[in-house]
Scaffold this motif. Structure first.
Motif, PDB file in Angstrom:
ATOM      1  N   LEU A 157       0.832  -1.210   0.000  1.00 29.76           N
ATOM      2  CA  LEU A 157       0.000   0.000   0.000  1.00 29.76           C
ATOM      3  C   LEU A 157       0.866   1.259   0.000  1.00 29.76           C
ATOM      4  O   LEU A 157       0.599   2.209  -0.749  1.00 29.76           O
ATOM      5  N   LYS A 158       1.912   1.274   0.828  1.00 28.87           N
ATOM      6  CA  LYS A 158       2.764   2.461   0.936  1.00 28.87           C
ATOM      7  C   LYS A 158       3.462   2.786  -0.380  1.00 28.87           C
ATOM      8  O   LYS A 158       3.823   3.940  -0.630  1.00 28.87           O
ATOM      9  N   ALA A 159       3.644   1.775  -1.228  1.00 25.26           N
ATOM     10  CA  ALA A 159       4.325   2.006  -2.498  1.00 25.26           C
ATOM     11  C   ALA A 159       3.533   2.948  -3.402  1.00 25.26           C
ATOM     12  O   ALA A 159       4.089   3.500  -4.364  1.00 25.26           O
ATOM     13  N   TYR A 160       2.247   3.133  -3.121  1.00 26.89           N
ATOM     14  CA  TYR A 160       1.425   4.023  -3.933  1.00 26.89           C
ATOM     15  C   TYR A 160       1.533   5.481  -3.510  1.00 26.89           C
ATOM     16  O   TYR A 160       1.067   6.367  -4.228  1.00 26.89           O
ATOM     17  N   GLU A 161       2.130   5.743  -2.357  1.00 29.32           N
ATOM     18  CA  GLU A 161       2.287   7.126  -1.916  1.00 29.32           C
ATOM     19  C   GLU A 161       3.159   7.901  -2.897  1.00 29.32           C
ATOM     20  O   GLU A 161       4.197   7.416  -3.352  1.00 29.32           O
ATOM     21  N   GLY A 162       2.709   9.092  -3.243  1.00 31.00           N
ATOM     22  CA  GLY A 162       3.445   9.929  -4.178  1.00 31.00           C
ATOM     23  C   GLY A 162       3.095   9.697  -5.632  1.00 31.00           C
ATOM     24  O   GLY A 162       3.535  10.458  -6.498  1.00 31.00           O
ATOM     25  N   ARG A 163       2.291   8.659  -5.902  1.00 28.16           N
ATOM     26  CA  ARG A 163       1.906   8.403  -7.291  1.00 28.16           C
ATOM     27  C   ARG A 163       0.697   9.262  -7.671  1.00 28.16           C
ATOM     28  O   ARG A 163      -0.045   9.738  -6.817  1.00 28.16           O
ATOM     29  N   GLU A 164       0.519   9.430  -8.953  1.00 31.21           N
ATOM     30  CA  GLU A 164      -0.533  10.312  -9.440  1.00 31.21           C
ATOM     31  C   GLU A 164      -1.907   9.709  -9.182  1.00 31.21           C
ATOM     32  O   GLU A 164      -2.141   8.516  -9.389  1.00 31.21           O
ATOM     33  N   PHE A 203      -6.786   4.549   6.046  1.00 28.07           N
ATOM     34  CA  PHE A 203      -7.132   5.883   5.578  1.00 28.07           C
ATOM     35  C   PHE A 203      -6.262   6.222   4.363  1.00 28.07           C
ATOM     36  O   PHE A 203      -5.039   6.106   4.421  1.00 28.07           O
ATOM     37  N   VAL A 204      -6.904   6.641   3.266  1.00 27.95           N
ATOM     38  CA  VAL A 204      -6.201   7.034   2.048  1.00 27.95           C
ATOM     39  C   VAL A 204      -6.445   8.524   1.826  1.00 27.95           C
ATOM     40  O   VAL A 204      -7.599   8.966   1.741  1.00 27.95           O
ATOM     41  N   THR A 205      -5.354   9.295   1.745  1.00 31.54           N
ATOM     42  CA  THR A 205      -5.456  10.739   1.564  1.00 31.54           C
ATOM     43  C   THR A 205      -4.916  11.132   0.201  1.00 31.54           C
ATOM     44  O   THR A 205      -3.813  10.727  -0.173  1.00 31.54           O
ATOM     45  N   THR A 206      -5.711  11.884  -0.555  1.00 29.93           N
ATOM     46  CA  THR A 206      -5.246  12.444  -1.821  1.00 29.93           C
ATOM     47  C   THR A 206      -5.127  13.954  -1.681  1.00 29.93           C
ATOM     48  O   THR A 206      -5.879  14.586  -0.938  1.00 29.93           O
ATOM     49  N   ARG A 246     -12.533  34.017  -9.765  1.00 31.99           N
ATOM     50  CA  ARG A 246     -13.480  34.975 -10.321  1.00 31.99           C
ATOM     51  C   ARG A 246     -14.117  34.406 -11.580  1.00 31.99           C
ATOM     52  O   ARG A 246     -13.525  33.567 -12.268  1.00 31.99           O
ATOM     53  N   PRO A 247     -15.326  34.860 -11.901  1.00 33.00           N
ATOM     54  CA  PRO A 247     -15.957  34.418 -13.151  1.00 33.00           C
ATOM     55  C   PRO A 247     -15.013  34.584 -14.332  1.00 33.00           C
ATOM     56  O   PRO A 247     -14.358  35.626 -14.484  1.00 33.00           O
ATOM     57  N   GLY A 248     -14.946  33.542 -15.158  1.00 30.74           N
ATOM     58  CA  GLY A 248     -14.054  33.546 -16.310  1.00 30.74           C
ATOM     59  C   GLY A 248     -12.782  32.761 -16.099  1.00 30.74           C
ATOM     60  O   GLY A 248     -12.091  32.423 -17.077  1.00 30.74           O
ATOM     61  N   ASP A 249     -12.432  32.448 -14.844  1.00 29.55           N
ATOM     62  CA  ASP A 249     -11.218  31.662 -14.591  1.00 29.55           C
ATOM     63  C   ASP A 249     -11.386  30.245 -15.126  1.00 29.55           C
ATOM     64  O   ASP A 249     -12.428  29.602 -14.932  1.00 29.55           O
ATOM     65  N   ARG A 250     -10.361  29.730 -15.814  1.00 21.15           N
ATOM     66  CA  ARG A 250     -10.310  28.340 -16.249  1.00 21.15           C
ATOM     67  C   ARG A 250      -9.538  27.533 -15.206  1.00 21.15           C
ATOM     68  O   ARG A 250      -8.401  27.860 -14.887  1.00 21.15           O
ATOM     69  N   ILE A 251     -10.168  26.504 -14.674  1.00 17.45           N
ATOM     70  CA  ILE A 251      -9.597  25.712 -13.598  1.00 17.45           C
ATOM     71  C   ILE A 251      -8.924  24.465 -14.159  1.00 17.45           C
ATOM     72  O   ILE A 251      -9.503  23.742 -14.974  1.00 17.45           O
ATOM     73  N   THR A 252      -7.684  24.229 -13.738  1.00 21.45           N
ATOM     74  CA  THR A 252      -6.982  22.983 -14.030  1.00 21.45           C
ATOM     75  C   THR A 252      -6.470  22.410 -12.721  1.00 21.45           C
ATOM     76  O   THR A 252      -6.340  23.129 -11.721  1.00 21.45           O
ATOM     77  N   PHE A 253      -6.170  21.114 -12.726  1.00 22.16           N
ATOM     78  CA  PHE A 253      -5.754  20.484 -11.473  1.00 22.16           C
ATOM     79  C   PHE A 253      -5.007  19.186 -11.736  1.00 22.16           C
ATOM     80  O   PHE A 253      -5.164  18.538 -12.770  1.00 22.16           O
ATOM     81  N   ASP A 254      -4.163  18.829 -10.778  1.00 21.77           N
ATOM     82  CA  ASP A 254      -3.509  17.521 -10.696  1.00 21.77           C
ATOM     83  C   ASP A 254      -3.708  17.014  -9.277  1.00 21.77           C
ATOM     84  O   ASP A 254      -3.902  17.804  -8.338  1.00 21.77           O
ATOM     85  N   ALA A 255      -3.651  15.700  -9.109  1.00 21.44           N
ATOM     86  CA  ALA A 255      -3.814  15.122  -7.775  1.00 21.44           C
ATOM     87  C   ALA A 255      -2.826  13.983  -7.591  1.00 21.44           C
ATOM     88  O   ALA A 255      -2.408  13.337  -8.555  1.00 21.44           O
ATOM     89  N   MET A 256      -2.465  13.739  -6.353  1.00 24.02           N
ATOM     90  CA  MET A 256      -1.547  12.659  -6.018  1.00 24.02           C
ATOM     91  C   MET A 256      -2.055  11.922  -4.791  1.00 24.02           C
ATOM     92  O   MET A 256      -2.835  12.454  -3.994  1.00 24.02           O
ATOM     93  N   ILE A 257      -1.620  10.670  -4.669  1.00 22.09           N
ATOM     94  CA  ILE A 257      -1.899   9.882  -3.460  1.00 22.09           C
ATOM     95  C   ILE A 257      -0.876  10.321  -2.423  1.00 22.09           C
ATOM     96  O   ILE A 257       0.315  10.017  -2.541  1.00 22.09           O
ATOM     97  N   GLU A 258      -1.322  11.079  -1.445  1.00 22.40           N
ATOM     98  CA  GLU A 258      -0.381  11.670  -0.493  1.00 22.40           C
ATOM     99  C   GLU A 258       0.021  10.695   0.595  1.00 22.40           C
ATOM    100  O   GLU A 258       1.191  10.627   0.985  1.00 22.40           O
ATOM    101  N   SER A 259      -0.936   9.908   1.113  1.00 26.74           N
ATOM    102  CA  SER A 259      -0.568   8.986   2.196  1.00 26.74           C
ATOM    103  C   SER A 259      -1.578   7.863   2.316  1.00 26.74           C
ATOM    104  O   SER A 259      -2.750   8.009   1.951  1.00 26.74           O
ATOM    105  N   LEU A 264      -4.819   0.943  -6.375  1.00 25.20           N
ATOM    106  CA  LEU A 264      -4.787   0.981  -4.914  1.00 25.20           C
ATOM    107  C   LEU A 264      -6.131   0.566  -4.328  1.00 25.20           C
ATOM    108  O   LEU A 264      -6.200  -0.253  -3.407  1.00 25.20           O
ATOM    109  N   LEU A 265      -7.213   1.108  -4.865  1.00 26.64           N
ATOM    110  CA  LEU A 265      -8.540   0.740  -4.364  1.00 26.64           C
ATOM    111  C   LEU A 265      -8.833  -0.733  -4.627  1.00 26.64           C
ATOM    112  O   LEU A 265      -9.428  -1.418  -3.784  1.00 26.64           O
ATOM    113  N   ALA A 266      -8.412  -1.235  -5.793  1.00 26.77           N
ATOM    114  CA  ALA A 266      -8.636  -2.647  -6.109  1.00 26.77           C
ATOM    115  C   ALA A 266      -7.841  -3.545  -5.169  1.00 26.77           C
ATOM    116  O   ALA A 266      -8.314  -4.624  -4.772  1.00 26.77           O
ATOM    117  N   LEU A 267      -6.636  -3.129  -4.801  1.00 26.77           N
ATOM    118  CA  LEU A 267      -5.818  -3.899  -3.861  1.00 26.77           C
ATOM    119  C   LEU A 267      -6.509  -4.000  -2.503  1.00 26.77           C
ATOM    120  O   LEU A 267      -6.564  -5.075  -1.891  1.00 26.77           O
TER     121      LEU A 267
END
Length: 312
Positions: free
Chosen positions: A9-16, A134-137, A107-120, A81-84
């Motif tokens: 499980l810990k091996a997934y920490e830091g992965r996208e 507990f899985v934290t992203t 503000r109105p008009g802003d284009r939102i982009t994002f990335d996420a990672m498995i933090e812990s 990770l969830l399947a494991l």
């Protein structure tokens, strides 16, 4: 054995967890207005000639809705990770908390982009709900090229209390398949469940305005009268809407299965399983017929069987 599993499980920490996500809509005033109306927030900064979005809407601009994002969605690593955890018997899931940090107003008009990672991924914990991890992203949100905020989201993947794990799977202490969840029976709906025990589907009827209502309520939602009697449903109906449940897996159910919102001939609607036809053949408008299904030695439930030949 447990240490080896936790190492995996810990091996997934830091992965996208999500990469290259793009908000489906620009930040916009109608969504800000709807949010504020739903929350009862009348702060003047969120209205007027130059409004900003409430900071707590940070995650709202990243959501993909029912159809998803199409690209930039959940990563393979997060699904793995969830399947494991599922495969090891931690099939139940609950969202526990979130944390947000705000770096600049949206503000109105802003284009939102994002990335996420498995933090812990936590060590195995025992809670009132059960035992699990507990899985934290962590999601980093941008407006254009500028950092706008950080959203941390935490879930618990667990084995419900009262079950135990054996040979890597979740099992009931009494049987290999856990029992279906028990319905909540109280003074307002006890008469309905008494009817089910006698294979009768009872619908409440207001004694004043004669309006039928379902589910059972202590008072009429049409006129407010507290007096009522019942009528027995004939058992005929049609599928008004439905969903097919694939995830999260739960040992008491065999996924996938169809849950229908059935419109009875009497005009009220109720939710139950649609049976007698493959889950992918359920259709809106499909005729169904009430029957009672014994799911274990203690529980019998009303379900709806698709009419013969309606599965197409």
């Amino acid at each position: 054995m447990r240490e080896d599993f936790y190492t995996r499980l810990k091996a997934y920490e830091g992965r996208e967890a999500a990469v290259g996500g793009v908000g489906k809509d620009l930040v916009n005033e109608p969504m800000i207005r709807h949010w504020c109306e739903a929350m009862g927030d009348t702060h003047p900064a969120y209205a007027g000639a130059d409004p900003v979005a409430p900071p707590t809407m940070l995650q709202a601009w990243t959501m993909g809705g029912l159809s998803g994002h199409g690209h930039g969605g959940r990563s393979e690593a997060y699904d793995e990770l969830l399947a494991l955890l599922d495969g090891a018997g931690y099939t139940s899931v609950v969202a526990t908390d979130c944390e947000q940090e705000y770096l600049r107003p949206l503000r109105p008009g802003d284009r939102i982009t994002f990335d996420a990672m498995i933090e812990s991924v936590s060590e195995r914990k025992t809670t009132k709900l059960g035992t699990g991890y507990f899985v934290t992203t962590r999601m980093d949100v941008r407006a254009g090229d500028e950092p706008a905020g950080t959203h941390r989201f935490r879930i618990l993947k667990y084995v419900p209390a009262g079950q135990r794990r054996r040979n890597g799977t979740a099992e009931s202490a009494a049987a290999s398949r856990p029992k279906r969840p028990r319905p909540v029976v109280n003074r307002d709906n006890a008469g309905f469940w008494e009817g089910v025990a006698r294979h009768r589907l009872l619908i409440q009827r207001c004694e004043k305005c004669r309006t039928l209502r379902f589910p059972w309520l202590p008072g009429c939602n049409a006129c407010g009268c507290l007096e009522w009697d019942t009528v027995e449903a004939a058992g005929e109906g049609t599928v008004y809407s439905y969903v097919v449940m694939h995830h999260p897996p739960f040992p008491a159910f065999e996924q996938p299965y169809a849950v229908g919102l059935v419109e009875l001939a009497e005009g009220v609607r109720m939710i139950s399983n649609v049976v007698g036809v493959p889950h992918d053949r359920v259709r809106i408008g499909m005729p169904v017929r009430l029957e009672f299904k014994r799911v274990d030695e203690e529980l019998e439930l009303p379900v709806f069987r698709a009419a013969e030949g309606s599965g197409g």
